[in-house]
Write a protein that holds these residues in place. Sequence first.
Motif, PDB file in Angstrom:
ATOM      1  N   GLU A  15     -12.121   0.394  -5.054  1.00  5.08           N
ATOM      2  CA  GLU A  15     -11.611   0.404  -6.257  1.00  5.08           C
ATOM      3  C   GLU A  15     -10.004   1.358  -6.057  1.00  5.08           C
ATOM      4  OE1 GLU A  15     -14.251   0.751 -10.206  1.00  5.08           O
ATOM      5  OE2 GLU A  15     -14.572   2.163  -8.625  1.00  5.08           O
ATOM      6  N   ILE A  16     -10.241   2.187  -4.787  1.00  2.32           N
ATOM      7  CA  ILE A  16      -8.829   3.090  -4.744  1.00  2.32           C
ATOM      8  C   ILE A  16      -7.895   1.982  -3.957  1.00  2.32           C
ATOM      9  CG2 ILE A  16     -10.327   4.949  -3.904  1.00  2.32           C
ATOM     10  CD1 ILE A  16      -9.413   4.685  -1.156  1.00  2.32           C
ATOM     11  N   MET A  17      -8.197   0.673  -3.791  1.00  3.95           N
ATOM     12  CA  MET A  17      -7.170  -0.077  -3.272  1.00  3.95           C
ATOM     13  C   MET A  17      -6.345  -0.900  -4.495  1.00  3.95           C
ATOM     14  SD  MET A  17      -9.302  -2.386  -0.488  1.00  3.95           S
ATOM     15  CE  MET A  17     -10.266  -1.576   0.782  1.00  3.95           C
ATOM     16  N   LYS A  72      -3.189   5.511   3.087  1.00  2.54           N
ATOM     17  CA  LYS A  72      -2.003   4.851   2.494  1.00  2.54           C
ATOM     18  C   LYS A  72      -1.464   3.856   3.045  1.00  2.54           C
ATOM     19  CE  LYS A  72       0.536   8.376   0.660  1.00  2.54           C
ATOM     20  NZ  LYS A  72       1.111   9.657   0.154  1.00  2.54           N
ATOM     21  N   ARG A  73      -1.310   3.820   4.491  1.00  6.01           N
ATOM     22  CA  ARG A  73      -0.583   2.757   5.249  1.00  6.01           C
ATOM     23  C   ARG A  73      -1.605   1.684   5.309  1.00  6.01           C
ATOM     24  NH1 ARG A  73       0.492   5.632   9.465  1.00  6.01           N
ATOM     25  NH2 ARG A  73      -1.722   5.345  10.504  1.00  6.01           N
ATOM     26  N   GLN A  74      -2.855   1.904   5.474  1.00  7.73           N
ATOM     27  CA  GLN A  74      -3.861   0.747   5.459  1.00  7.73           C
ATOM     28  C   GLN A  74      -3.655  -0.059   4.083  1.00  7.73           C
ATOM     29  OE1 GLN A  74      -7.722   2.080   6.694  1.00  7.73           O
ATOM     30  NE2 GLN A  74      -6.678   2.138   8.962  1.00  7.73           N
ATOM     31  N   ILE A  75      -3.687   0.584   3.030  1.00  8.93           N
ATOM     32  CA  ILE A  75      -3.623   0.090   1.717  1.00  8.93           C
ATOM     33  C   ILE A  75      -2.394  -0.543   1.320  1.00  8.93           C
ATOM     34  CG2 ILE A  75      -4.127   0.301  -0.745  1.00  8.93           C
ATOM     35  CD1 ILE A  75      -6.340   2.369  -0.069  1.00  8.93           C
ATOM     36  N   LEU A  76      -1.391   0.368   1.231  1.00  7.92           N
ATOM     37  CA  LEU A  76      -0.157  -0.065   0.979  1.00  7.92           C
ATOM     38  C   LEU A  76       0.843  -0.805   1.550  1.00  7.92           C
ATOM     39  CD1 LEU A  76       0.763   3.604  -0.457  1.00  7.92           C
ATOM     40  CD2 LEU A  76      -0.127   1.657  -1.696  1.00  7.92           C
ATOM     41  N   GLU A  77       0.388  -0.907   2.831  1.00 13.54           N
ATOM     42  CA  GLU A  77       1.093  -1.865   3.891  1.00 13.54           C
ATOM     43  C   GLU A  77       0.545  -3.116   4.286  1.00 13.54           C
ATOM     44  OE1 GLU A  77       2.787   0.673   7.064  1.00 13.54           O
ATOM     45  OE2 GLU A  77       3.700   2.143   5.595  1.00 13.54           O
ATOM     46  N   ALA A  78      -0.808  -3.308   3.546  1.00  5.99           N
ATOM     47  CA  ALA A  78      -1.444  -4.253   3.934  1.00  5.99           C
ATOM     48  C   ALA A  78      -0.984  -5.745   3.229  1.00  5.99           C
ATOM     49  CB  ALA A  78      -2.834  -4.311   3.446  1.00  5.99           C
TER      50      ALA A  78
END
Length: 78
Positions: A15-17, A72-78
């Motif tokens: 859910e945080i994704m 944040k990098r793993q989620i937002l830049e995926a």
Amino acid sequence: MKMNPYFSLGLDYHEIMDLSPGDLHNFLELSSREEIINWLQWNDPNGIYMDSVSISEFGAIVSKEEGIKIIKRQILEA
């Protein structure tokens, strides 16, 4: 069916994704370092996040702040 792990604030790991960047940042700031490290290990099992492995490899543990940046990098830049 296997249940997803949850943060103490009530959202499961998936859910945080779906949070907006601002909500994600606020959520992670309220989460514990342990929860952040656990999420990182869950999301990237080959990463070096556990304290003992991180100390062995890099001489230091992953701080909460660094963990937040990585999530944040793993989620937002995926």
